[in-house]
Motif scaffolding. Structure first.
Motif, PDB file in Angstrom:
ATOM      1  N   VAL B  99       0.893  -1.303  -0.081  1.00 49.47           N
ATOM      2  CA  VAL B  99       0.145  -0.044   0.016  1.00 49.47           C
ATOM      3  C   VAL B  99       0.790   1.301   0.117  1.00 49.47           C
ATOM      4  O   VAL B  99       0.753   2.116  -0.615  1.00 49.47           O
ATOM      5  N   MET B 102       2.462   1.566  -3.426  1.00 49.26           N
ATOM      6  CA  MET B 102       1.317   2.089  -4.382  1.00 49.26           C
ATOM      7  C   MET B 102       1.108   3.613  -4.148  1.00 49.26           C
ATOM      8  O   MET B 102       0.958   4.108  -5.301  1.00 49.26           O
ATOM      9  N   ARG B 103       1.216   3.877  -3.171  1.00 53.55           N
ATOM     10  CA  ARG B 103       0.744   5.593  -2.888  1.00 53.55           C
ATOM     11  C   ARG B 103       1.823   6.410  -3.068  1.00 53.55           C
ATOM     12  O   ARG B 103       1.663   7.457  -3.522  1.00 53.55           O
ATOM     13  N   SER B 104       3.181   5.679  -3.069  1.00 52.51           N
ATOM     14  CA  SER B 104       4.286   6.713  -3.262  1.00 52.51           C
ATOM     15  C   SER B 104       5.173   6.618  -4.557  1.00 52.51           C
ATOM     16  O   SER B 104       5.944   7.258  -4.854  1.00 52.51           O
ATOM     17  N   PRO B 107       2.328   5.714 -11.079  1.00 55.14           N
ATOM     18  CA  PRO B 107       1.339   4.486 -11.458  1.00 55.14           C
ATOM     19  C   PRO B 107       2.341   3.548 -12.450  1.00 55.14           C
ATOM     20  O   PRO B 107       1.886   2.382 -12.563  1.00 55.14           O
ATOM     21  N   LEU B 140      -8.332  -4.885   1.119  1.00 53.61           N
ATOM     22  CA  LEU B 140      -8.576  -3.288   1.526  1.00 53.61           C
ATOM     23  C   LEU B 140      -9.977  -2.871   1.545  1.00 53.61           C
ATOM     24  O   LEU B 140     -10.401  -1.518   1.737  1.00 53.61           O
ATOM     25  N   GLU B 141     -11.058  -3.922   1.286  1.00 56.25           N
ATOM     26  CA  GLU B 141     -12.450  -3.708   1.271  1.00 56.25           C
ATOM     27  C   GLU B 141     -12.780  -3.992   2.794  1.00 56.25           C
ATOM     28  O   GLU B 141     -13.742  -3.645   3.424  1.00 56.25           O
ATOM     29  N   ASN B 142     -11.657  -4.502   3.594  1.00 57.85           N
ATOM     30  CA  ASN B 142     -11.963  -4.920   4.844  1.00 57.85           C
ATOM     31  C   ASN B 142     -11.594  -3.925   6.076  1.00 57.85           C
ATOM     32  O   ASN B 142     -10.346  -3.446   6.024  1.00 57.85           O
ATOM     33  N   PRO B 143     -12.675  -3.328   6.586  1.00 58.99           N
ATOM     34  CA  PRO B 143     -12.300  -1.920   7.525  1.00 58.99           C
ATOM     35  C   PRO B 143     -11.378  -2.301   8.432  1.00 58.99           C
ATOM     36  O   PRO B 143     -10.568  -1.284   8.563  1.00 58.99           O
ATOM     37  N   VAL B 146      -7.924  -2.238   6.902  1.00 58.18           N
ATOM     38  CA  VAL B 146      -7.577  -0.887   6.627  1.00 58.18           C
ATOM     39  C   VAL B 146      -6.957   0.106   7.643  1.00 58.18           C
ATOM     40  O   VAL B 146      -6.159   0.710   7.559  1.00 58.18           O
ATOM     41  N   VAL B 149      -3.640  -1.178   8.795  1.00 63.19           N
ATOM     42  CA  VAL B 149      -2.652  -0.501   7.765  1.00 63.19           C
ATOM     43  C   VAL B 149      -2.242   0.773   8.005  1.00 63.19           C
ATOM     44  O   VAL B 149      -1.132   1.185   7.820  1.00 63.19           O
ATOM     45  N   ASP B 150      -3.364   1.450   7.941  1.00 61.94           N
ATOM     46  CA  ASP B 150      -3.303   2.883   8.120  1.00 61.94           C
ATOM     47  C   ASP B 150      -2.432   3.418   9.373  1.00 61.94           C
ATOM     48  O   ASP B 150      -1.701   4.212   9.525  1.00 61.94           O
TER      49      ASP B 150
END
Lengths: 1132, 158
Positions: B99, B102-104, B107, B140-143, B146, B149-150
């Motif tokens: 993750v 992916m963000r850093s 693309p 990542l659909e699993n709150p 998420v 990870v956050d």
């Protein structure tokens, strides 16, 4: 009152005694009752009588509270006078209550309060104090009490010991015994602090009763040494230091403790814990001073063996980082070693016999005799270097304290060292001049060299500390002095030959370092010191100077030699007018100064100047000589006959001038030196110019480097003069300038030769003080105006400075010579403004000057540009002093800026526009826009504090607030995009130099314009600096609360513009700042920015692939900031 | 999910000193600075371990040498070493790494996350899970995941 008062105070007492009372309530009750007694509303007797029930009840809780209340009230009454009857009855009561262990605290507090009373308000008598002490000893089991009670009881004991020595003396042994019992096993740091203090007082004042018990007492105390917490906490360091100090004072309080303390400390010294070693050494140093030499004598041998162990046998030192440049012997000693040397110094100072132990020590002797092992520096292993360093330090520590000690050290060590160095006593018959090929030892013994230099440095330290520049007779009688005199000559020769030998070729050689150091030490003995005669001194100086003047190839040697000379010079400075000062001046200073102008030496000129400045800086007189030398050198170059200088002398000239303006002048300014220096410098330059003309040489055509350097030096020099001197300079300059101009009959015609003259003259004018009178102002002004129109920028600076500083009105008699601002402005505007005023309807401010009708005195566009630049500097000068005419100048600049505008205010430009091609007009407009940058930004060249500009506070803010409305309306009115971009250019310049606070007030109005400005300017690559500055303004707005409010309204357009700039390919800083601004935007209210989120994320995702790393990092941060404003942050 | 700590007492290593890149005085405005090992490492070094208050760097779960980058072909591979072999947190750590990268990263990059060979009991399964787009998206659909990870990523943004 009598009837009401009891009710009141009894209420307070009940409040206090109540079991539910909180501490603050109790404190309030104590205060209230104490105040009543202080005001005499209530007598103490009445109180005690009233409290009787509480003081005597069988309920121990109430009783203890009652007694405590009485004690605390007494604590507050320390300064209220009480009669002896009440005191004696109260102290009697409390003494008795000491036996009541259930209500103890109140009794102790009461005793303390009474015992601590000052003389003038009634105190406890000795016999009563004795009764307290007896009761204390009989009844108190201190160690069985709680922490606070223990602390109080220790305080009570401390108070008794401290204040009532007579009473305690009578108690004899009992008291010591009691104290031992009370303190045994104490562990609380706060209580211990008092315990140590008790022992200290005991030791200091009660040595009689102590006799029997000191062993027991120290057995108790000894277990605390060294202070060490088994459960260290963060804040313990301060407590630990305090405790350690208190214990040290207790140990050292009386010499009687010596038989117990010293063995204990010596034993702890052998501990493996470094902190324990440091502590014992520290205690030992302190105790040595306190116990005195007689008591310590018997420990000398053990002490020495301990010290030897720490310093010599296993020295703990590491080579310091910068050791290489310090001769490779610069060791960083561990704390243990440092402390050991402090102890050594203390012991040696105390007892003269200790030294014989050191000198006679077999190990040390063996080491000194085996110095032959350490001939080659590079071959010595680090351990041996450590040892060498340690021996050096031991010897110097021994030699430093006194002459007698120095004698002893010398007698035993010096001959040995000389043997190792293979030096012999110099024969008087020998040729006094140093032979070039004098026989020197092929290989120097490094160990001996090192020890010898260190020893000499120690002697020097000793003599200087004794001498202080007054001659002390009898130095020559001393053994060490005699020995040194015998060898001083051969020593100096040895050092010199060392520096000349091949070892000096090696970079950073230790031999060189100590050779130079040796010479420096010998040269810095005091004047009265016989072993170093004048001839030897001169020889040292000659050698060092010859190194500095010739040998720049060996950079290490050169730097060291120069440093040594500076040290010697500084030392001389302390005793002026001496023989040595005279020879220093003649040998060193004059030689160095003569170097400046000679070109035959191999030394590069920058090194020459460095040497000259550093030597000069040792003393004011020397610096004067150096300044003179610089003057002469400049003069020589000036009077060279050829028309064009060769590049070499060109460079030299720049260096000379830079040394003058950057080093010499500031140095004089700092020490508050005489004003003649800058004055003479300025005058001599004008003299030179004059002379050249009278010699009928062609005037100089210097390169721009030299011109720049000369101008800076001239400005600095004039700037540091007073009003009177400045008048002398300006008159002189004026004379030179105008006699030249009369020759050519052409005022201000800019041939290159006159440019030189005009530039220098401008430099003088720029740096004048506002008070200075300027002769022939009109002519000067005319000259500057004409040369400005010919493109001479310094003239513009001078004009700006003139309008900034000229007096508003002429006062006094001298009006014929002076020149006022209004006259000047009239002239200036007259020259820039046409004589034809056929079109003066538009802007007339009533002052008779109509700037809107600008005259175009030539049709060359360049001269228009020059006018604009001139106006900019004039405007700056006016703005800084807060003159209203700045408005006219601004309007004129604006009209240049808007040349493009059809059917404009400035009709007379119509034909101009037709005549010039578009590109030229464009250039002129850009120049007019940049004029606003000149007006707003700070300048190094002129109009600053160094050059005495008149600066009104907040002038930038004022300009900002007057010009902004004009810009705003003009932008709205303008239709052509070129015009808009020009207006924005000026607008951006003004904004980027305005303080943020002023901008924030207007943020709402400015933001839309700023954004428009960015989009306009970003079309041209040339504007990248301006764009960056505007972005910084925007980020300033976004970071402040006021600004954020304004930003909320414009959030979408701000974000759009910023996104555009994140892809600005011409400047990394712009992209970086744009992304940072986006981060700041993400802090705005959620509802406002949420719709923009996808846009920003898309844009920053592109920035993740930016060519520059910094931008990528910012982009990551920005994405995170924007992503997390939504609930499910992972969905980018 | 799990009760009790998987590795109750991990070894904590010292952090490497932050290398500051030396920037030459006059930087070429248009020169390209390629994405390199250190840059990737800077992105992920401060990610917090899901179990302990230490960073992945401090636990030596990741190191600079275990990162392979090829800027031209837009490829990066991070190999991480779980502190214990049976660590069930390995997938969470891998997810965090993915993750964060992916963000850093731009693309265009393909990110490959894997467990160092021989350091985990179910190595193949973990690797497969971490590089399966569908399963990552599903995770990542699993709150709960998420949030976890956050929390781990938070320190890496400071």
């Amino acid at each position: 009152m009598e009837t009401r008062a009891p009710v009141q105070w009894i209420k307070h007492i009940e409040q206090y005694v109540k079991s539910s009372a909180t501490p603050s309530q109790q404190a309030a009750s104590v205060d209230a009752v104490a105040t009543l007694i202080k005001n005499d509303t209530l007598t103490l007797e009445a109180l005690v009588r009233g409290m009787e029930m509480y003081l005597t009840t069988t309920d121990s809780i109430i009783r203890s509270r009652g007694i405590l209340l009485l004690g605390e009230i007494l604590e507050q009454l320390t300064s209220k006078p009480l009669n002896s009857t009440s005191i004696s009855s109260l102290i009697g009561f409390f003494t008795e209550r000491l036996a009541d262990w259930k209500a103890l605290r109140g009794a102790i507090v009461g005793c303390l309060a009474l015992l601590r009373r000052q003389n003038d308000s009634g105190i406890v008598t000795d016999s009563e104090a004795k009764a307290v002490a007896q009761s204390y000893l009989q009844n108190l089991q201190v160690q069985s009490l709680g922490q606070h009670d223990r602390k109080l009881s220790f305080q009570l004991m401390e108070c008794l010991l401290d204040r009532y020595p007579g009473a305690i003396e009578d108690l004899g042994d009992n008291i010591v015994y009691g104290i031992c019992e009370a303190i045994d096993g104490e562990k609380d740091p706060q209580c211990l602090l008092i315990v140590f203090r008790i022992v200290e007082i005991l030791g200091r004042s009660y040595s009689g009763p102590l006799e029997e018990f000191e062993g027991d007492l120290l057995e108790i105390l000894g277990s605390y040494f060294p202070i060490h917490f088994t459960h260290p906490k963060g804040e313990d360091d301060g407590v630990k230091r305090e405790l350690s100090r208190a214990l040290m004072l207790a140990f050292a309080s009386t010499p009687i403790f010596e038989p117990f303390v010293i063995p204990l400390l010596l034993e702890k010294l052998s501990s493996s814990l470094p902190s324990a070693k440091v502590e014992s050494l520290r205690y030992l140093s302190y105790c040595t001073t306190e116990y005195g030499p007689y008591r310590m004598a018997m420990h000398d041998e053990t002490l020495w063996s301990c010290l030897k162990e720490v310093t010599y046998i296993s020295p703990q030192s590491t080579l310091a980082m910068e050791s290489e440049s310090m001769g490779g012997m610069n060791f960083q000693e561990s704390d243990v070693m440092k402390q050991a040397f402090i102890l050594l110094q203390e012991v040696i100072r105390q007892s003269g016999d200790f030294i014989s132990l050191i000198i006679g020590d077999n190990d040390i002797l063996l080491f000194l005799n085996s110095l032959n092992q350490y001939k080659e520096f590079d071959a010595i292993p680090v351990q041996d270097k450590q040892r060498l360093h340690a021996v050096g330090h031991i010897l110097t520590t021994c030699a430093k304290p006194s002459v007698a000690l120095c004698n002893k050290v010398f007698k035993s060590v010096f001959p040995l060292l000389m043997d190792h160095l293979e030096l012999s006593v110099a024969k008087p018959s020998e040729n006094s001049y140093l032979d070039e090929d004098c026989v020197c030892p092929v290989k120097f013994n490094f160990g001996a060299l090192y020890l010898c230099v260190e020893l000499l440095a120690a002697c020097r330290y000793m003599t200087v500390s004794l001498d202080n520049c007054t001659s002390v007779p009898g130095f020559s009688d001393q053994t060490w002095c005699a020995m040194l005199s015998d060898f001083s000559k051969s020593l100096v020769e040895a050092f010199i030959s060392l520096l000349r030998s091949s070892v000096a070729d090696k970079p950073q050689s230790a031999y060189v370092y100590f050779g130079v150091k040796g010479l420096q030490v010998l040269a810095t003995f005091p004047e009265s010191f016989p072993p170093v005669s004048k001839s030897i001194y001169d020889k040292i100086l000659l050698e060092l100077v010859s190194i500095v003047t010739s040998d720049c190839s060996k950079a290490f040697l050169w730097t060291l030699a120069l440093k040594a000379l500076v040290e010697i010079g500084c030392f001389i400075d302390k005793c002026p007018d001496s023989e040595k000062a005279v020879s220093f001046e003649s040998i060193v200073v004059e030689k160095i100064v003569s170097l400046i102008s000679s070109d035959d030496s191999a030394l590069p000129s920058s090194l020459k100047l460095q040497a000259a400045f550093e030597i000069g800086a040792t003393r004011k007189v020397f610096m004067l000589t150096v300044a003179q030398g610089l003057d002469e050198a400049i003069n020589t170059i000036f009077s060279e006959k050829n028309d064009h200088w060769n590049p070499e002398s060109d460079k030299l000239m720049v260096k000379l001038l830079d040394t003058y303006s950057q080093k010499v002048l500031p140095w004089f300014l700092e020490i508050g030196g005489p004003e003649e220096i800058p004055l003479n410098f300025a005058l001599s330059i004008w003299d030179m110019i004059e002379n050249r003309r009278s010699l009928n040489l062609n005037p100089l055509e210097p390169t721009s480097d030299v011109l720049g350097a000369t101008m800076t030096a001239m400005k600095k020099a004039v700037g540091s003069c007073s009003k009177e001197s400045q008048e002398i300079i300006i008159n002189k300059a004026f004379g030179v300038l105008f006699s030249r101009l009369q020759q050519t009959h052409n005022l201000g015609n800019s041939s290159g030769r006159d440019e030189w003259l005009t530039s220098l003259f401008a430099s003088v004018v720029i740096a004048l003080r506002p008070q200075t009178n300027i002769p022939n102002g009109k002519m000067i002004l005319q000259l500057f105006i004409i040369s400005l129109l010919n493109g001479h920028i310094p003239s513009a600076h001078a004009l700006g400075s003139l309008v900034n500083k000229l007096p508003l009105e002429i006062t006094g008699m001298d009006s014929s010579r002076s020149f006022s601002l209004n006259e000047a402005l009239d002239m200036i505007f007259h020259n820039f403004i046409g004589t034809s005023r056929y079109d003066n309807t538009s802007v007339n401010d009533g002052s008779g000057v109509n700037i809107s009708s600008l005259r175009l005195n030539t049709l060359r566009i360049q001269s228009e540009i020059n006018t604009v630049i001139g106006l900019a500097w004039i405007g700056k000068g006016l703005l800084m002093r807060g003159h209203e005419k700045v408005k006219d100048v601004t309007m004129a600049l604006l009209s240049f800026l808007m040349l493009d505008r059809e059917a404009a205010v400035v009709k007379q430009f119509q034909n101009l526009i037709e005549e010039f091609d578009e590109e030229d007009v464009h250039r002129l407009m850009i120049c007019a826009g940049d004029a606003f940058c000149i007006i707003m930004s700070d300048s190094e060249e002129c109009l600053n504090r160094t050059y005495h500009a008149i600066i009104r506070p907040l002038y930038k803010q004022r300009f900002f607030s007057t010009i902004m409305p004009i810009f705003l309306s003009l932008v709205v009115k303008s239709e052509s995009s070129l015009l808009r971009s020009m207006l924005y250019r000026a607008f951006a310049h003004v904004l980027s130099d305005t303080p943020t606070t002023a901008i924030l007030l207007e943020a709402k109005k400015l933001l839309p314009m700023l954004l428009d400005c960015l989009s306009m300017l970003s079309k041209d690559v040339m504007n990248k600096k301006i764009i960056y500055n505007v972005l910084l303004v925007i980020s300033g707005i976004l970071l402040e609360k006021n600004g954020q409010e304004a930003a909320v309204e414009n959030a979408p357009s701000i974000v759009d513009q910023l996104i555009e700039l994140t892809a600005y390919s011409h400047m990394m800083a712009v992209r970086e700042t744009a992304i940072q601004c986006l981060v700041a935007v993400s802090e705005l209210p959620h509802a406002r920015i949420y719709p923009l989120r996808t846009k920003v994320l898309r844009a920053t995702s592109k920035a993740l692939d930016d060519p520059k790393r910094i931008v990528r990092q910012e982009a990551v941060r920005c994405r995170q900031a924007w992503a997390s404003i939504a609930t499910r942050s992972l969905h980018f | 999910m799990v009760s009790g700590l998987i590795n109750a007492n991990p070894i904590v290593y010292e952090k490497k000193e932050r290398r500051t890149r030396s920037t030459p005085a006059d930087v070429d405005e248009y020169a390209v600075e390629a994405i390199d090992q250190l840059e990737i490492f800077e992105h992920i070094r401060d990610i917090k371990d899901p179990e302990h208050p230490y960073s992945l760097e401090e636990l030596k779960v990741i190191s600079e040498d275990a990162i392979e980058v090829d800027d031209k072909h837009s490829y990066v591979r991070v190999t991480f070493t779980p502190t214990v072999e049976h660590c069930s947190m390995a997938t969470v750590i891998g997810l965090c790494l993915r993750v964060k990268l992916m963000r850093s990263l731009p693309p265009r990059y393909k990110v490959d996350i894997r467990v160092a060979p021989g350091t985990h009991a179910t190595e193949a399964a973990v690797n497969k899970q971490l590089n399966d787009k569908e399963r990552v998206a599903a995770a990542l659909e699993n709150p709960n995941l998420v949030d976890m990870v956050d929390e781990c990523l938070a320190p890496s943004y400071e």
